[in-house]
Design a protein around this motif. Structure first.
Motif, PDB file in Angstrom:
ATOM      1  N   GLY A  49       0.820  -1.207   0.000  1.00  0.00           N
ATOM      2  CA  GLY A  49       0.000   0.000   0.000  1.00  0.00           C
ATOM      3  C   GLY A  49       0.852   1.255   0.000  1.00  0.00           C
ATOM      4  N   GLU A  50       1.929   1.274   0.794  1.00  0.00           N
ATOM      5  CA  GLU A  50       2.822   2.436   0.810  1.00  0.00           C
ATOM      6  C   GLU A  50       3.530   2.614  -0.530  1.00  0.00           C
ATOM      7  OE1 GLU A  50       5.456   2.148   4.081  1.00  0.00           O
ATOM      8  OE2 GLU A  50       3.881   2.184   5.600  1.00  0.00           O
ATOM      9  N   ILE A  51       3.892   1.526  -1.180  1.00  0.00           N
ATOM     10  CA  ILE A  51       4.541   1.642  -2.493  1.00  0.00           C
ATOM     11  C   ILE A  51       3.577   2.252  -3.517  1.00  0.00           C
ATOM     12  CG2 ILE A  51       5.448   0.279  -4.411  1.00  0.00           C
ATOM     13  CD1 ILE A  51       6.678  -1.602  -2.359  1.00  0.00           C
ATOM     14  N   LEU A  52       2.312   1.866  -3.487  1.00  0.00           N
ATOM     15  CA  LEU A  52       1.328   2.450  -4.415  1.00  0.00           C
ATOM     16  C   LEU A  52       1.106   3.931  -4.119  1.00  0.00           C
ATOM     17  CD1 LEU A  52      -1.325  -0.426  -4.583  1.00  0.00           C
ATOM     18  CD2 LEU A  52       0.399   0.173  -6.286  1.00  0.00           C
ATOM     19  N   ILE A  53       1.089   4.309  -2.866  1.00  0.00           N
ATOM     20  CA  ILE A  53       0.930   5.723  -2.514  1.00  0.00           C
ATOM     21  C   ILE A  53       2.124   6.533  -3.018  1.00  0.00           C
ATOM     22  CG2 ILE A  53       0.845   7.323  -0.566  1.00  0.00           C
ATOM     23  CD1 ILE A  53      -0.751   5.209   0.957  1.00  0.00           C
ATOM     24  N   MET A  54       3.327   6.037  -2.801  1.00  0.00           N
ATOM     25  CA  MET A  54       4.530   6.732  -3.267  1.00  0.00           C
ATOM     26  C   MET A  54       4.558   6.811  -4.790  1.00  0.00           C
ATOM     27  SD  MET A  54       7.270   8.251  -2.205  1.00  0.00           S
ATOM     28  CE  MET A  54       8.877   8.783  -2.824  1.00  0.00           C
ATOM     29  N   THR A  55       4.071   5.777  -5.461  1.00  0.00           N
ATOM     30  CA  THR A  55       4.021   5.799  -6.928  1.00  0.00           C
ATOM     31  C   THR A  55       3.078   6.887  -7.422  1.00  0.00           C
ATOM     32  OG1 THR A  55       4.457   3.417  -6.944  1.00  0.00           O
ATOM     33  CG2 THR A  55       3.595   4.394  -8.974  1.00  0.00           C
ATOM     34  N   SER A  56       1.941   7.078  -6.767  1.00  0.00           N
ATOM     35  CA  SER A  56       1.004   8.131  -7.178  1.00  0.00           C
ATOM     36  C   SER A  56       1.617   9.513  -6.999  1.00  0.00           C
ATOM     37  CB  SER A  56      -0.291   8.007  -6.378  1.00  0.00           C
ATOM     38  OG  SER A  56      -0.069   8.271  -5.004  1.00  0.00           O
ATOM     39  N   TRP A  57       2.372   9.731  -5.923  1.00  0.00           N
ATOM     40  CA  TRP A  57       3.040  11.018  -5.750  1.00  0.00           C
ATOM     41  C   TRP A  57       4.091  11.249  -6.835  1.00  0.00           C
ATOM     42  CZ3 TRP A  57       4.212  10.107   0.140  1.00  0.00           C
ATOM     43  CH2 TRP A  57       3.006  10.153   0.861  1.00  0.00           C
ATOM     44  N   THR A  58       4.779  10.186  -7.220  1.00  0.00           N
ATOM     45  CA  THR A  58       5.826  10.333  -8.245  1.00  0.00           C
ATOM     46  C   THR A  58       5.225  10.611  -9.617  1.00  0.00           C
ATOM     47  OG1 THR A  58       7.165   8.761  -6.962  1.00  0.00           O
ATOM     48  CG2 THR A  58       7.855   9.204  -9.221  1.00  0.00           C
ATOM     49  N   LEU A  59       4.099  10.013  -9.920  1.00  0.00           N
ATOM     50  CA  LEU A  59       3.459  10.233 -11.227  1.00  0.00           C
ATOM     51  C   LEU A  59       3.073  11.693 -11.443  1.00  0.00           C
ATOM     52  CD1 LEU A  59       1.189   7.060 -11.498  1.00  0.00           C
ATOM     53  CD2 LEU A  59       3.156   7.633 -12.951  1.00  0.00           C
ATOM     54  N   LEU A  60       2.786  12.412 -10.370  1.00  0.00           N
ATOM     55  CA  LEU A  60       2.416  13.825 -10.498  1.00  0.00           C
ATOM     56  C   LEU A  60       3.587  14.686 -10.939  1.00  0.00           C
ATOM     57  CD1 LEU A  60       0.163  14.165  -7.334  1.00  0.00           C
ATOM     58  CD2 LEU A  60      -0.582  14.103  -9.717  1.00  0.00           C
ATOM     59  N   CYS A  61       4.802  14.184 -10.821  1.00  0.00           N
ATOM     60  CA  CYS A  61       5.985  14.940 -11.269  1.00  0.00           C
ATOM     61  C   CYS A  61       6.273  14.738 -12.751  1.00  0.00           C
ATOM     62  CB  CYS A  61       7.209  14.537 -10.451  1.00  0.00           C
ATOM     63  SG  CYS A  61       7.054  14.863  -8.688  1.00  0.00           S
ATOM     64  N   GLY A  62       5.530  13.833 -13.409  1.00  0.00           N
ATOM     65  CA  GLY A  62       5.761  13.587 -14.829  1.00  0.00           C
ATOM     66  C   GLY A  62       6.952  12.680 -15.066  1.00  0.00           C
ATOM     67  N   PHE A  63       7.321  12.598 -16.349  1.00  0.00           N
ATOM     68  CA  PHE A  63       8.426  11.720 -16.764  1.00  0.00           C
ATOM     69  C   PHE A  63       9.622  12.497 -17.302  1.00  0.00           C
ATOM     70  CE2 PHE A  63       4.516   9.289 -17.119  1.00  0.00           C
ATOM     71  CZ  PHE A  63       4.844   8.124 -16.455  1.00  0.00           C
ATOM     72  N   ASN A  64       9.627  13.822 -17.107  1.00  0.00           N
ATOM     73  CA  ASN A  64      10.745  14.630 -17.592  1.00  0.00           C
ATOM     74  C   ASN A  64      11.883  14.726 -16.588  1.00  0.00           C
ATOM     75  OD1 ASN A  64       9.368  15.212 -20.010  1.00  0.00           O
ATOM     76  ND2 ASN A  64       8.298  16.950 -19.056  1.00  0.00           N
ATOM     77  N   PHE A  65      11.653  14.291 -15.374  1.00  0.00           N
ATOM     78  CA  PHE A  65      12.663  14.398 -14.318  1.00  0.00           C
ATOM     79  C   PHE A  65      12.886  13.004 -13.730  1.00  0.00           C
ATOM     80  CE2 PHE A  65      10.249  18.355 -14.484  1.00  0.00           C
ATOM     81  CZ  PHE A  65      11.259  19.271 -14.712  1.00  0.00           C
ATOM     82  N   ALA A  66      14.165  12.663 -13.570  1.00  0.00           N
ATOM     83  CA  ALA A  66      14.513  11.315 -13.100  1.00  0.00           C
ATOM     84  C   ALA A  66      14.588  11.207 -11.590  1.00  0.00           C
ATOM     85  CB  ALA A  66      15.855  10.882 -13.701  1.00  0.00           C
ATOM     86  N   LEU A  67      14.810  12.333 -10.897  1.00  0.00           N
ATOM     87  CA  LEU A  67      15.006  12.274  -9.455  1.00  0.00           C
ATOM     88  C   LEU A  67      13.799  11.679  -8.713  1.00  0.00           C
ATOM     89  CD1 LEU A  67      16.770  12.863  -7.001  1.00  0.00           C
ATOM     90  CD2 LEU A  67      15.820  15.180  -6.964  1.00  0.00           C
ATOM     91  N   PRO A  68      12.545  12.066  -9.032  1.00  0.00           N
ATOM     92  CA  PRO A  68      11.421  11.434  -8.316  1.00  0.00           C
ATOM     93  C   PRO A  68      11.376   9.923  -8.475  1.00  0.00           C
ATOM     94  CG  PRO A  68      10.695  13.410  -9.471  1.00  0.00           C
ATOM     95  CD  PRO A  68      12.076  13.134  -9.931  1.00  0.00           C
ATOM     96  N   TRP A  69      11.745   9.416  -9.639  1.00  0.00           N
ATOM     97  CA  TRP A  69      11.711   7.969  -9.860  1.00  0.00           C
ATOM     98  C   TRP A  69      12.864   7.276  -9.139  1.00  0.00           C
ATOM     99  CZ3 TRP A  69       7.344   6.228 -11.833  1.00  0.00           C
ATOM    100  CH2 TRP A  69       6.554   7.120 -12.556  1.00  0.00           C
ATOM    101  N   VAL A  70      13.984   7.986  -8.976  1.00  0.00           N
ATOM    102  CA  VAL A  70      15.078   7.433  -8.175  1.00  0.00           C
ATOM    103  C   VAL A  70      14.652   7.318  -6.716  1.00  0.00           C
ATOM    104  CG1 VAL A  70      17.423   7.858  -7.340  1.00  0.00           C
ATOM    105  CG2 VAL A  70      16.866   8.245  -9.746  1.00  0.00           C
ATOM    106  N   LEU A  71      13.948   8.338  -6.217  1.00  0.00           N
ATOM    107  CA  LEU A  71      13.455   8.280  -4.840  1.00  0.00           C
ATOM    108  C   LEU A  71      12.444   7.150  -4.667  1.00  0.00           C
ATOM    109  CD1 LEU A  71      12.980  12.089  -4.057  1.00  0.00           C
ATOM    110  CD2 LEU A  71      14.943  10.624  -3.567  1.00  0.00           C
ATOM    111  N   LEU A  72      11.605   6.939  -5.684  1.00  0.00           N
ATOM    112  CA  LEU A  72      10.666   5.824  -5.618  1.00  0.00           C
ATOM    113  C   LEU A  72      11.410   4.486  -5.580  1.00  0.00           C
ATOM    114  CD1 LEU A  72       7.820   4.602  -5.770  1.00  0.00           C
ATOM    115  CD2 LEU A  72       7.972   4.789  -8.269  1.00  0.00           C
TER     116      LEU A  72
END
Length: 631
Positions: free
Chosen positions: A566-589
């Motif tokens: 459940g926490e992984i899905l919540i973190m994924t939703s926050w990361t999706l709001l940053c788009g795919f132009n920046f790699a740092l949010p996906w590294v944090l995920l």
């Protein structure tokens, strides 16, 4: 092994499966057959299923074995059989021999009659006088070994099994083992041949003895070197982990600034420490922490007593109301609340310094606490390792539980930082708010509010009950507001806008993950606090050797760690709001996923040590850790 439906959560009791019923309950005293022998000993039932018992023998080693139903019997059966055997032995003792009936004489053969009793001669042990013959000259060869007497091994010694089976002679054997120097080297109570000093000197000069001595010398040197290196390796490991957990928030925040947000370039880290210090930031952190401390201590809300002696007040809703009304009040009083955003770097440094100070202070305080309150992992004698893991599990100062206070301070500070980001966006764009930023901040605020509202469920989590109060807990908790607001500040500074239907899908994903996380945590907390609650009667559970029960249905019957997925899905939703132009949010995920996966192995190892066979039964029934039928 096919495990069937377990007893309900009312407590351990007999179960009937496939026509078989377990006669004995958990902790009931029974007689059990020692594996591989015909000896029966007293034991107690630890666990059971439809075909086997797990019993613990009452020997010095507390041996535990899994036995079939036929190898476990009640104490009453052995008491009855013992009384019958005593009656037979007394009658057998009165009979002097086998007598023939006078009517059963063999034809043509004379009856021998009653044989005469022949008394066996008693062999006296007095020394006999030996008459030596006249001396005869005998040539004696030098170095001719004298014949050794052949010692006859008794039958009882020859066939006596040398096992660790507890017998009635255990006390005698235990007393004999104390004389280790005298008994060591004996076989079947026969003392070994004692060599003379000359023979020992010759034996030590052989090549084999020299090689054995060299090998033992080298082995001792290697052992000494390993003992000297292992603490150093633990210190290096703790040093690297401490630097990462303290420095990673600074590094990631410098990677994503208003000018650029990339992981391909090394950030320009400030070289002066004055950049991270500001007296106003110290005042803001001190005032906010003091306010949350007073809200924890006010006598409002339900009182909960903890094992460490502290009595906390579950009044998180009051803390939420006061915290959320703080910013409108300050704005009404013409106070510049955006100074918090301006001093973001300094406030982050001050908060992490507060966390380090708490860890060091509690490390020193742990010298004066009882041993049962200490964290076993954090008392190794290695300074940095113990400082990182924490020497005390749940520290408390009078009625204040420090873990509870730090977690509430983290969640309320996280809530405030996201509110400040929304106010900053409204000030920059003069009322033209960003829907994407508003959704991103709202989802994080919602999670922080849920954390405070259901704060009582924190008291039964693995992080609260098992982790020590060290750098890992204190810095890892208080850095969360500055770590996760990287995502919302990225949306603010780089204005990443998404379509309304994408935002709807992201919100749906977030709510789906929240449902799994909150549902599983609440279900676990309710079952641990009151397993006999009628509302939980539909849930299946199995007993453990620790006296508790494990859930095998509901959320915890689908996967072994539903709260983590459940926490992984919540973190994924926050990361999706940053788009795919920046790699740092996906590294944090990715870092968050790796941490939670590693935590699953850590939690399961602790549960395997605590619950034993019951945990193996649970893992046999619930196969997957996070993703059903995948992992």
């Amino acid at each position: 092994m096919a495990w069937h439906r377990w007893a309900p959560a009312g407590g351990p009791g007999p179960r009937k499966c496939d026509g078989k019923m377990a006669k004995f309950k958990v902790n009931e005293n029974v007689m059990a057959r020692w594996p591989g022998s015909n000896l029966w000993f007293e034991a107690s039932v630890v666990d059971f299923n439809d075909i086997e018992y797990q019993v613990m023998f009452k020997d010095d080693a507390k041996s535990e074995y899994v036995l079939k139903f036929r190898d476990v019997k009640s104490l009453e059966q052995f008491q009855r059989s013992r009384s019958k055997s005593r009656g037979r032995s007394s009658s057998r003792g009165r009979s002097t021999g086998r007598r023939k009936s006078p009517g059963r004489k063999s034809p043509g053969r004379k009856s021998p009659g009653r044989p005469k009793q022949i008394r066996e001669p008693v062999i006296e042990t007095k020394p006999m006088k030996i008459v030596e013959p006249e001396p005869v000259p005998v040539v004696i060869k030098p170095r001719t070994p004298s014949p050794k007497p052949v010692v006859r091994v008794a039958r009882a010694d020859k066939f006596a099994p040398r096992t660790s089976t507890p017998t009635r002679q255990s006390a005698r054997i235990a007393s004999l083992t104390e004389k280790h120097d005298e008994v060591d080297g004996q076989v079947n109570n026969i003392k070994p041949e004692v060599k003379t000093a000359t023979e020992n000197k010759v034996a030590t000069q052989t090549l084999g003895s020299q090689l054995c001595g060299l090998t033992s010398c080298v082995g001792g040197c290697l052992k000494s070197a390993a003992c000297a290196i292992i603490p150093s390796l633990a210190t290096v490991k703790a040093l690297i982990a401490s630097l990462l957990i303290v420095g990673l928030p600074f590094f990631c925040n410098e990677l994503c600034t208003k000018r650029k947000c990339t992981i391909l370039e090394f950030p320009n880290m400030p070289r002066k420490l004055e950049v991270y210090y500001d007296l106003r930031a110290v005042g803001i952190v001190a005032a906010f922490s003091l306010m949350q401390l007073l809200l924890c201590l006010i006598p409002i809300g339900r009182k909960v007593s903890l094992p460490n002696g502290a009595q906390i007040r579950c009044n998180g809703y009051i803390s939420l109301v006061v915290t959320l009304s703080l910013i409108p009040l300050l704005m009404y009083l013409d106070y510049d609340v955006l100074i918090v955003y301006t001093l973001f770097r300094q406030i982050m440094a001050t908060t992490i310094a507060l966390a380090v100070f708490l860890s060091v202070a509690l490390y020193i305080r742990a010298r004066y606490i009882p041993d049962d309150a200490k964290n076993p992992v954090g008392n190794t004698g290695i300074f940095l390792a113990d400082l990182f893991n924490g020497r005390e599990t749940c520290p408390a100062i009078r009625s204040l539980d420090l873990k509870f206070f730090v977690l509430r301070l983290m969640s309320t500070m996280w809530l405030m930082m996201n509110v400040i980001v929304v106010v900053k966006d409204l000030q920059i764009h003069l009322g033209q708010y960003s829907p994407t930023l508003l959704v991103a901040c709202t989802l994080q605020i919602f999670y922080a509010v849920d954390f405070v509202w259901f704060e009582e469920s924190i008291l039964t989590t693995y992080e609260y009950t098992k982790n020590g109060f060290g750098l890992f807990f204190s810095v890892g908790s208080l850095q969360t507001p500055f770590f996760l607001t990287i995502l919302t500040r990225l949306v603010l500074n780089h204005r990443t806008e998404l379509e309304w239907y994408i935002l709807s899908l992201v919100v749906a994903l977030n709510l789906f993950g929240y449902t799994i996380c909150r549902g599983s945590n609440s279900q676990k907390h309710a079952f641990r606090t009151n397993p006999s609650d009628p509302a939980l009667a539909h849930l299946e559970s199995l007993p453990t050797s620790a006296g508790t029960r494990l859930l095998v249905s509901g959320w915890w019957g689908v996967m072994r760690h539903p709260n983590y997925i459940g926490e992984i899905l919540i973190m994924t939703s926050w990361t999706l709001l940053c788009g795919f132009n920046f790699a740092l949010p996906w590294v944090l995920l990715g870092l968050d996923v790796l941490f939670l996966v590693a935590r699953t192995y850590e939690v399961e190892e602790a549960c395997r040590k605590k619950y034993g066979l019951a945990w193996n039964n649970y893992t046999d029934r619930v196969k997957c850790r996070l993703i059903p039928r995948v992992f």
